[in-house]
Design a protein around this motif. Structure first.
Motif, PDB file in Angstrom:
ATOM      1  N   ASP A 347       0.798  -1.226   0.000  1.00 21.35           N
ATOM      2  CA  ASP A 347       0.000   0.000   0.000  1.00 21.35           C
ATOM      3  C   ASP A 347       0.828   1.271   0.000  1.00 21.35           C
ATOM      4  O   ASP A 347       0.271   2.373  -0.008  1.00 21.35           O
ATOM      5  CB  ASP A 347      -0.937   0.013   1.222  1.00 21.35           C
ATOM      6  N   SER A 351       0.312   3.161   4.234  1.00 23.31           N
ATOM      7  CA  SER A 351       0.381   2.196   5.339  1.00 23.31           C
ATOM      8  C   SER A 351       1.639   2.360   6.178  1.00 23.31           C
ATOM      9  O   SER A 351       1.965   1.474   6.963  1.00 23.31           O
ATOM     10  CB  SER A 351       0.322   0.768   4.773  1.00 23.31           C
ATOM     11  N   ALA A 401      -3.743  -3.846   2.751  1.00 23.80           N
ATOM     12  CA  ALA A 401      -5.150  -3.917   3.154  1.00 23.80           C
ATOM     13  C   ALA A 401      -6.030  -4.581   2.110  1.00 23.80           C
ATOM     14  O   ALA A 401      -7.074  -5.143   2.438  1.00 23.80           O
ATOM     15  CB  ALA A 401      -5.665  -2.507   3.448  1.00 23.80           C
ATOM     16  N   ARG A 402      -5.628  -4.511   0.817  1.00 25.50           N
ATOM     17  CA  ARG A 402      -6.521  -4.949  -0.260  1.00 25.50           C
ATOM     18  C   ARG A 402      -5.874  -6.083  -1.051  1.00 25.50           C
ATOM     19  O   ARG A 402      -4.789  -5.920  -1.618  1.00 25.50           O
ATOM     20  CB  ARG A 402      -6.824  -3.787  -1.195  1.00 25.50           C
ATOM     21  N   ASP A 404      -6.760  -7.145  -3.938  1.00 25.62           N
ATOM     22  CA  ASP A 404      -6.625  -6.816  -5.359  1.00 25.62           C
ATOM     23  C   ASP A 404      -5.326  -6.064  -5.627  1.00 25.62           C
ATOM     24  O   ASP A 404      -4.759  -6.170  -6.723  1.00 25.62           O
ATOM     25  CB  ASP A 404      -7.827  -6.002  -5.841  1.00 25.62           C
ATOM     26  N   SER A 405      -4.823  -5.314  -4.644  1.00 26.18           N
ATOM     27  CA  SER A 405      -3.542  -4.627  -4.823  1.00 26.18           C
ATOM     28  C   SER A 405      -2.401  -5.636  -4.919  1.00 26.18           C
ATOM     29  O   SER A 405      -1.471  -5.467  -5.713  1.00 26.18           O
ATOM     30  CB  SER A 405      -3.284  -3.656  -3.666  1.00 26.18           C
ATOM     31  N   ALA A 434      -4.774  -8.498   3.958  1.00 23.09           N
ATOM     32  CA  ALA A 434      -4.670  -9.107   2.629  1.00 23.09           C
ATOM     33  C   ALA A 434      -3.414  -9.950   2.490  1.00 23.09           C
ATOM     34  O   ALA A 434      -3.383 -10.914   1.716  1.00 23.09           O
ATOM     35  CB  ALA A 434      -4.694  -8.021   1.560  1.00 23.09           C
ATOM     36  N   ASN A 445     -14.056 -12.722  -2.331  1.00 25.24           N
ATOM     37  CA  ASN A 445     -14.469 -11.318  -2.159  1.00 25.24           C
ATOM     38  C   ASN A 445     -13.313 -10.350  -2.349  1.00 25.24           C
ATOM     39  O   ASN A 445     -13.184  -9.358  -1.637  1.00 25.24           O
ATOM     40  CB  ASN A 445     -15.097 -11.112  -0.771  1.00 25.24           C
ATOM     41  N   ALA A 446     -12.467 -10.640  -3.317  1.00 23.46           N
ATOM     42  CA  ALA A 446     -11.296  -9.799  -3.567  1.00 23.46           C
ATOM     43  C   ALA A 446     -11.497  -8.867  -4.750  1.00 23.46           C
ATOM     44  O   ALA A 446     -10.591  -8.118  -5.098  1.00 23.46           O
ATOM     45  CB  ALA A 446     -10.064 -10.681  -3.815  1.00 23.46           C
ATOM     46  N   PRO A 448     -12.210  -5.774  -6.961  1.00 28.93           N
ATOM     47  CA  PRO A 448     -12.304  -4.332  -6.741  1.00 28.93           C
ATOM     48  C   PRO A 448     -13.567  -3.731  -7.349  1.00 28.93           C
ATOM     49  O   PRO A 448     -13.811  -2.538  -7.218  1.00 28.93           O
ATOM     50  CB  PRO A 448     -11.050  -3.809  -7.453  1.00 28.93           C
ATOM     51  N   TYR A 459      -9.314 -12.004 -10.221  1.00 30.55           N
ATOM     52  CA  TYR A 459      -9.070 -11.697  -8.810  1.00 30.55           C
ATOM     53  C   TYR A 459      -9.508 -12.863  -7.923  1.00 30.55           C
ATOM     54  O   TYR A 459     -10.000 -12.665  -6.823  1.00 30.55           O
ATOM     55  CB  TYR A 459      -9.823 -10.424  -8.408  1.00 30.55           C
TER      56      TYR A 459
END
Length: 557
Positions: A347, A351, A401-402, A404-405, A434, A445-446, A448, A459
């Motif tokens: 991030d 972060s 945190a994500r 998808d990142s 993540a 549930n990933a 975006p 994803y």
């Protein structure tokens, strides 16, 4: 060049728009592969088209019909409010050459603007003159009226008028349009025709997509699906009346009374996919294009094996709070307090505070050498300097945190391979949020993209350090996470793990152990019973993936 800032190492790469688009093409190459090819990028996919809107400016793409005042008001706001200099292009309208045009531009005349100009011609020669485009050279906003989109393109494409509109976006201006004015925004556009559309060249303010307007009201979904079926790497954006799609770079957001339907083409292995975005919903154009490209790949049956970490150790935390014992076990598995440990941050600067807290925790545990490395792009993930830095590392902690990142920045890159090398040397990979989810095989549930779907093409897979497993976090005590139940229905051979906050798993070989304050749910459908077998593990409990059974600490000792 690697630069040191405090304890953070950044691999900075400056990219122009063309280079960045090429980089995104590489990003899109990673799709589902058999288990044996994990950590290796695919090189067989055709690169996608450019996937961004204007770098600095904004598009306000309206679906026609009666527009809420807030939509046109958004154009005024983005153009500068009372300081706005707006050019209204009326060429698409049948009334453009008549006094009746005043009825349709009355709203604009009523606004408190610094300047408002009506621009119209049906002559390409005139559209290419310096005199005609002069209002555009100082404009902060453009509005396309509705009507016949072909008239707009046939008159202005390839002229100084089009050039000046692109320049307006480059200096941070806004271009909006409704109905026909929406259709011309993309590089590929629908000129006319229903139910079969004639497709041609648009102005190209937005790449990677094709827009259809009056979408729900005039039932144009089949028309748009036929268009993208012929060009399946394009994302279909069906904008209904009274609704607008705002585009800023790769960021999309919806305003208005109805919806924007995001459409993906039918492929040899997949049915058409339609997602609905409503007022306030946001999406990412790069992510949409990744989904579209992934759907062009044939479905590959995953070669699922029994969950096992054959070399090294995994520390998987449920959420952000790391139990003290998980920290201690991570340090021990990395080689003790003399080992070098890296935090791989996905991030970036957002972060830094949270990452600093984790670094302090590791130092309090006695670790002498901790460094933070930002890997926010695939270029950084594949940078040889990163490989040189991490080649002797004892442990890597994945921070982000994500999911998808992680997918967009690291999946199938050198950074993933470096993590595998750490495990191969007998080291440890840890992860919060993540960074924990990505250690599993399946991602839940990933996406975006706002969706009710549990898994989204492009994803739906993690690093697979723990194969045959899907991980859910922050579930409610006493209940099996809903996404794991749904997963079992579609993929009964996958083991689902639900990890509560302040709880972690320590995984070595085919055994995992629970540490921390709360519980872990295990849902395993690989049995002879008709329904999945579930277990709830407490701190100190262990689970044997080979026997598919829970064992207490006393039994395991």
């Amino acid at each position: 060049m690697a630069q040191k800032r405090g304890a953070t190492l950044k691999f900075q790469i400056c990219l122009g728009r063309a280079a960045w688009i090429a980089a995104v093409a590489v990003l899109m190459l990673v799709t589902m592969e058999p288990t044996e090819s994990r950590g290796q990028s695919s090189e067989n996919n055709a690169p996608p088209q450019a996937v961004f809107g204007p770098d600095k400016g904004t598009l306000v793409i309206c679906g026609g019909g009666i527009l809420p005042e807030a939509l046109r008001g958004k154009v005024v706001e983005l153009a500068g409010g009372e300081h706005a200099r707006v050019v209204v292009i009326s060429t698409a309208s049948q009334t453009a050459d008549t006094p009746d045009i005043e009825t349709y531009v009355a709203w604009w005349r009523q606004q408190k603007l610094a300047e408002m100009t009506i621009l119209h011609t049906r002559s390409r020669d005139m559209a290419d003159t310096e005199q005609f485009v002069e209002p555009l050279t100082r404009a902060t906003g453009v509005w396309f009226m509705g009507g016949n989109q072909a008239w707009l393109i046939d008159t202005y494409s390839g002229t100084r008028t089009e050039t000046e509109m692109h320049k307006l976006l480059e200096r941070g201006g806004v271009i909006g349009g409704t109905s026909a004015g929406a259709a011309v925004m993309t590089k590929t556009m629908i000129r006319r025709g229903s139910p079969t559309a004639e497709v041609g060249r648009g102005f190209g303010f937005l790449d990677g997509a094709v827009v259809d307007q009056h979408f729900v009201r005039r039932m144009r979904q089949d028309r748009l699906l036929k268009v993208i079926e012929q060009q399946p790497t394009l994302v279909g954006l069906g904008i209904d009346e009274g609704t607008a799609l705002l585009v800023q770079g790769r960021r999309l957001s919806v305003l208005g009374d109805s919806e924007v339907r995001v459409c993906f083409a039918r492929t040899e292995s997949r049915e058409p996919l339609i997602e609905s975005l409503r007022n306030g919903d946001k999406a990412d154009m790069r992510a949409l294009c990744r989904v579209a490209l992934t759907r062009q790949q044939p479905r590959v049956q995953r070669l699922l094996t029994a969950p096992q970490v054959s070399e090294g150790t995994l520390v998987i935390v449920g959420g952000d709070a790391v139990p003290n014992e998980a920290t201690e076990r991570f340090v021990a598995a990395a080689g003790g307090t003399d080992a070098t440990i890296a935090l791989m941050s996905i991030d970036g600067e957002s972060s830094e505070v949270a990452d600093a807290e984790l670094m302090d925790r590791l130092r309090k545990a006695g670790v002498k050498s901790v460094q933070r490395v930002e890997v926010t792009s695939r270029q950084q993930a594949d940078d040889p300097k990163l490989a040189a830095l991490l080649k002797t590392i004892g442990g890597i902690w994945l921070c982000g945190a994500r999911p998808d990142s992680f997918v967009e920045s690291c999946l199938g890159t050198g950074a993933e391979q470096l993590c595998r090398d750490v495990l191969r040397r007998g080291g440890v990979i840890g992860g919060t949020a993540a960074g924990g989810l990505m250690q599993g095989d399946f991602l839940l549930n990933a996406s975006p993209i706002p969706t009710k779907r549990m898994m989204m093409d492009g994803y739906d897979r993690g690093f697979g350090f723990l194969p045959g497993v899907a991980i859910a976090q922050r579930w409610q005590k006493g209940e099996t996470p809903l996404e794991l139940t749904q997963l079992q229905q579609e993929h009964p051979q996958v083991v689902g793990l639900g990890i509560e906050d302040s709880t972690a798993l320590i995984v070595r070989g085919h055994t995992m152990e629970v540490v921390g304050k709360n519980q872990v749910a295990v849902l395993d459908g690989a049995s002879d019973s008709a329904s999945p077998r579930s277990s709830v593990l407490q701190a100190g409990d262990r689970y044997d993936f080979k026997d598919r059974a829970r064992v207490s600490r006393k039994e395991s000792e």
